[in-house]
Write a protein that holds these residues in place. Structure first.
Motif, PDB file in Angstrom:
ATOM      1  N   CYS A   1      33.008  23.639  47.966  1.00 43.50           N
ATOM      2  CA  CYS A   1      34.532  25.143  47.410  1.00 43.50           C
ATOM      3  C   CYS A   1      35.283  23.357  46.363  1.00 43.50           C
ATOM      4  O   CYS A   1      35.039  23.770  44.947  1.00 43.50           O
TER       5      CYS A   1
ATOM      6  N   ALA B   1      34.814  23.755  42.221  1.00 41.67           N
ATOM      7  CA  ALA B   1      35.307  24.146  41.203  1.00 41.67           C
ATOM      8  C   ALA B   1      35.475  23.039  40.785  1.00 41.67           C
ATOM      9  O   ALA B   1      36.686  23.528  39.056  1.00 41.67           O
TER      10      ALA B   1
ATOM     11  N   TRP C   1      34.537  33.793  36.610  1.00 47.24           N
ATOM     12  CA  TRP C   1      33.911  34.376  37.192  1.00 47.24           C
ATOM     13  C   TRP C   1      33.611  33.335  38.307  1.00 47.24           C
ATOM     14  O   TRP C   1      33.706  33.388  39.358  1.00 47.24           O
TER      15      TRP C   1
ATOM     16  N   PHE D   1      35.268  31.043  40.404  1.00 42.61           N
ATOM     17  CA  PHE D   1      36.240  30.939  40.558  1.00 42.61           C
ATOM     18  C   PHE D   1      36.067  32.542  41.900  1.00 42.61           C
ATOM     19  O   PHE D   1      36.020  31.945  42.909  1.00 42.61           O
ATOM     20  N   LEU D   2      35.807  33.733  41.186  1.00 39.10           N
ATOM     21  CA  LEU D   2      35.846  34.609  41.554  1.00 39.10           C
ATOM     22  C   LEU D   2      34.653  34.909  42.435  1.00 39.10           C
ATOM     23  O   LEU D   2      34.921  34.611  44.179  1.00 39.10           O
TER      24      LEU D   2
ATOM     25  N   LEU E   1      33.017  32.021  43.912  1.00 41.78           N
ATOM     26  CA  LEU E   1      33.272  30.787  44.237  1.00 41.78           C
ATOM     27  C   LEU E   1      34.054  31.556  45.587  1.00 41.78           C
ATOM     28  O   LEU E   1      33.849  31.349  46.764  1.00 41.78           O
ATOM     29  N   ALA E   2      35.352  31.881  45.473  1.00 45.36           N
ATOM     30  CA  ALA E   2      35.915  32.533  46.593  1.00 45.36           C
ATOM     31  C   ALA E   2      34.772  33.411  47.286  1.00 45.36           C
ATOM     32  O   ALA E   2      35.065  33.383  49.008  1.00 45.36           O
ATOM     33  N   VAL E   3      34.440  34.454  47.154  1.00 48.98           N
ATOM     34  CA  VAL E   3      33.177  35.591  47.576  1.00 48.98           C
ATOM     35  C   VAL E   3      32.511  34.600  48.828  1.00 48.98           C
ATOM     36  O   VAL E   3      32.341  34.528  49.507  1.00 48.98           O
TER      37      VAL E   3
ATOM     38  N   ALA F   1      33.005  31.119  50.201  1.00 46.50           N
ATOM     39  CA  ALA F   1      33.875  30.908  50.520  1.00 46.50           C
ATOM     40  C   ALA F   1      33.809  31.695  51.495  1.00 46.50           C
ATOM     41  O   ALA F   1      33.351  31.212  52.658  1.00 46.50           O
ATOM     42  N   LEU F   2      33.972  33.262  51.639  1.00 45.68           N
ATOM     43  CA  LEU F   2      34.200  33.540  52.766  1.00 45.68           C
ATOM     44  C   LEU F   2      32.778  34.595  53.299  1.00 45.68           C
ATOM     45  O   LEU F   2      32.860  34.120  54.564  1.00 45.68           O
TER      46      LEU F   2
END
Lengths: 318, 240, 287
Positions: free
Chosen positions: A12, A16, A156, A158-159, A161-163, A165-166
């Motif tokens: 991540c 990033a 986008w 980062f969004l 990336l968050a999903v 990681a989840l």
């Protein structure tokens, strides 16, 4: 388990940093696509990798999310409401379709998923409330998290990336839970699993519902990103195929399989094909199809399986 | 106290083939009941029916006071019947510890508890040194042990063993017999299918003989060895 | 009673079914012999259609090109088995699903690369009219395609039922181990099944070019229909495939007329789901 978390953290941070350093919109677009494919491949992996029920119909769930977002935009609701309803719709369809279809195994199940998704596609193409074969174009709104529209590609990435990681965290949790053990046992030998009390259909159904929900979430992100949904590019068989192929190339039932598959997909199919001037001419399909053939014939455990073997060998040697 | 398992006049047909045609068996608590019979007598089908893997066509199976015939396989397992297979059915891509953990998860939903239980069970059956070996890489004898461990990890009241002794060397067979005695010592009831009568004679408390899908004998091992009907089923009609 | 368009629809449905039958027989033959569903079956059909197009460009009409296309596809199918599918059989069961799916993607990509996504058709000079039979009107291309398919299907059936090689194939599909013990060369039977199965779509592709157009993704729709037909008839059953195909042809034509042409495939796919869930062995299947 700890090594999985460490690798996830490093990945991540690296993604990033990469996104912040490169300004090139093409590379950012590619990063977004790779992350989205990693999410889609992992969601597919829960059902088709860990539990071994090969789905070629995940475009249907992808479409639920995409159309949820599009409908919300069309009717002036918050995109977040659209995303939520898309996820609920996908989970409901997964429950309704999965319950009968998990009586099937092997190619019977795979063909059933194709048939169900095809029925969905034909339905949408003829449904007025979804604007039929034309699809829905999003109305533009002022940028921000509320409207889920942005002027740059960076948010986008980062969004996504968050999903990502989840979904990876969920998979780590899965691997270290009763459900993870049960799904692997079902894939290995459903009969033997039942002999120790595993209700295969119930666990497969849970996996499919989770998978459908995650796939729908990715679908709505994709729709918000491109600001258009068309049945042909959201629901058609090739979408289901690319989702499955990301999972296969990376390695079935392995934590890092889908991410590696998505990386390969983004690099080989999009980047190399674009460099060779073959995008839109099918060169990406040639490269990807060829790769699948090679993996199926030579290394069914995929790239992640190969990497693991390499490490295991090095550990033995050293 | 009533018997743990009571099978009455079980019938199982596959099309026109009668695999079971009047199979009855009673297993007393804490005892080892041997089920023997010539090839094709229906022993494995009998196990499949008791464990819930297939539905009997007719007849009654009473386990621990409740009727269980026709219940789904996984539910019968939860009631406390565990089994092994004649043709081993391991989870090929899982290690010994992982496979046995799958069994232990039935009574211990928390993974850490289940792994601890599985580790104990693996030691108990003597597979300790192989706990991180993949199921597919084990020898046949170890695969059979693995199946026993997986079944035991569900903490069953009744253990159905399908030819666990077949193909073992004399030394391995001796170890297996010792293991069986230990299992009995834990209060687990065993019903055990064997093709060869001699294997069962020294350890069985009770013998049931199946021939052409029908129970033709039920009694002590000693009586079985001297029963003319049993001998005929095994050796053919007496030469006169 | 006024029958209206019904007789016309029934005849069209049956005629369409003959062509489906030929495609499905190829698929079910391969499945029967080695338990592999060829997900790239539709792409083999697509190749056959492009080949027919190629022959027509040098002046050979589809009906005359048929034997050459069928032969070419036979060789192609056997070749694909020898260099590729054979390896899939050694892997886990999913390998053959993914492997043939990879083949689907690869062949589609190649077609798109070389021929672009354009829709092309054969300039059919021979069969242009229509035949009238009372109230029923049948286009000549449809009629020729259907009769051609029927003839090839009968030839295949006779081959499977009455020749030594055909018997060997049936034995292999019933019990591979027993077949090996009987001295049947299973590898040869597998290659032959892929050859003949592909030759079926070769012939079907040539005939389809009388009435259809070809483009890289043309295979998907036919392949999906073929899966339905094969499931309906029972995976592995040649006769089942024939009966199933006529049923599917009728369902498609009737559904297209009485519901809407746009959704004509929905009843066909529903039929698949209903059959595999309620009667997995198919209408005439043996397992």
């Amino acid at each position: 388990m700890r090594s999985g978390l460490v690798i996830l953290l490093v990945t991540c941070v690296a993604v990033a940093a990469f996104a912040l350093i490169v300004q090139n919109p093409f590379l950012l677009d590619l990063t977004f696509a790779a992350l989205l494919y990693a999410v889609l491949g992992q969601a597919w992996n829960w059902v088709s990798g860990y539990a071994g029920q090969v789905s070629f119909g995940h475009a249907l769930f992808f479409g639920c999310g995409a159309y949820g977002a599009a409908l919300a935009n069309w009717h002036h609701f918050s995109p977040w409401l659209g995303i939520a309803s898309g996820i609920v719709a996908a989970a409901a369809i997964a429950l309704a379709v999965g319950f009968p279809c998990f009586a099937l195994r092997g190619h019977y199940f795979s063909i059933a998923t194709i048939a169900v998704a095809a029925i969905g596609e034909i339905y949408v193409k003829n449904a007025d409330w979804l604007n039929g074969a034309v699809g829905i174009e999003f109305k533009l709104a002022s940028a921000g998290l509320g409207s889920l529209q942005f002027t740059s590609k960076l948010p986008w990435v980062f969004l996504a990336l968050a999903v990502f990681a989840l979904v990876q965290l969920a998979t780590i949790a899965l691997e270290n839970s009763r459900m993870g053990y049960y799904l692997r046992a079902i894939r290995a030998n459903q009969d033997a699993a039942a002999s120790v009390g595993v209700d295969a259909r119930a666990w497969e159904l849970r996996a499919l519902i989770a998978s459908a929900a995650a796939t729908a979430l990715a679908g709505s992100l994709y729709a918000q990103y491109t600001l258009v949904v068309e049945p042909e590019s959201i629901l058609a068989l090739p979408i289901s195929i690319s989702i499955a192929l990301v999972g296969v190339v990376g390695g079935l039932g392995q934590l890092w399989g889908p991410a590696l598959g998505a990386l390969t997909y983004a690099f080989l199919a999009k980047y190399v094909a674009a460099q060779l001037g073959g995008s839109g001419r099918g060169l990406d399909l040639v490269i990807y199809g060829g790769l699948i053939c090679l993996i199926a014939a030579l290394r069914p455990s995929g790239i992640a399986g190969y990497v693991r073997e390499l490490f295991a060998r090095r550990r033995l040697a050293g | 106290m009533s018997a743990l398992l009571d099978v009455e006049n079980l019938q199982k047909r596959f099309g026109s083939l009668r695999a079971l045609d009047g199979f009855s068996l009673t297993a007393e608590r804490g005892k080892l009941t041997g089920l023997i019979g010539p090839n094709g007598a229906g022993k494995t089908t009998a196990f499949a029916c008791i464990s819930g893997a297939t539905k009997p066509t007719a007849g009654k199976i009473v386990f621990d006071g409740g009727e269980i015939e026709g219940k789904p396989y996984h539910r019968v397992a939860r009631l406390g019947i565990a089994r092994t297979y004649q043709v081993v059915q391991t989870f090929a891509e899982m290690t010994v510890l992982e496979a046995v953990t799958v069994g232990a998860l039935m009574r211990h939903p928390r993974l850490s508890d289940a792994r601890a239980k599985a580790a104990d069970t693996i030691e108990f059956v003597g597979l300790g040194p192989k706990r991180d070996t993949l199921g597919k890489s084990l020898t046949i004898a170890d695969k059979k042990r693995l199946e026993v461990a997986r079944a035991l990890a569900t903490e069953p009241a009744l253990l159905l063993l399908d030819e666990v002794m077949a193909g073992l060397t004399p030394a391995e067979a001796q170890a297996a017999v010792a293991l069986l005695r230990e299992i009995l010592g834990r209060g687990i009831t065993i019903v055990m299918v064997e093709h060869v009568m001699e294997v069962l004679m020294p350890i069985a408390d009770h013998i049931v003989v199946l021939s052409a899908g029908k129970t033709i004998f039920s009694g002590t091992p000693h009586a079985a060895a001297n029963d003319p009907a049993v001998l005929e089923a095994y050796l053919g009609p007496p030469i006169t | 009673m006024e029958l209206g368009p019904l007789p016309q629809l029934l005849v069209s449905g049956v005629l369409a079914g003959f062509v489906f039958a030929l495609i499905a027989m190829g698929l079910t033959l391969i499945f029967g012999v080695m338990d592999v569903v060829n997900f790239a079956h539709g792409e083999f059909l697509m190749i056959a259609m492009y080949l027919t197009l190629g022959f027509s460009l040098v002046g050979l009409q589809p009906v005359l090109a048929l034997p050459f296309v069928a032969l070419a596809l036979f060789l192609f199918g056997a070749f694909v088995y020898r260099i590729f599918v054979r390896r899939l059989l050694e892997g886990p069961p999913e390998a053959s699903i993914f492997g043939t799916f990879g083949l689907l993607v690869l062949l589609q990509g190649l077609a798109q690369f070389f021929f672009t996504s354009d829709v092309r058709s054969v300039n059919n000079a021979w069969f242009t009219g229509a035949v009238r039979l009372g109230p029923i009107r049948i286009g000549e291309p449809e009629l020729v395609a259907a009769l051609g398919a029927l003839v090839v299907a009968i030839v295949l059936y006779v081959f499977i039922e009455y020749t030594e090689t055909g018997r060997g194939m049936r034995a292999t599909s019933e019990d591979r181990i027993a077949a090996t013990l009987m001295g049947i060369d299973v590898q040869r039977m597998n290659a032959l099944a892929w050859g003949i199965g592909s030759a079926c779509v070769g012939a079907a592709g040539a005939l389809l070019m009388l009435t259809y157009q070809v483009y890289p993704r043309v295979g998907a729709e036919f392949a999906l229909t073929a899966f339905v037909v094969v499931a309906l008839g029972g995976f592995g059953s040649i006769q089942g495939a024939f009966v199933g195909a006529i049923l599917v042809g009728l369902v498609e034509v009737l559904g297209g007329f009485y519901i809407s042409p746009a959704v004509k495939l929905i009843p066909v796919y529903l039929l698949y789901l209903i059959v595999v869930l309620l009667r997995p062995q198919g209408l005439l299947g043996r397992r």
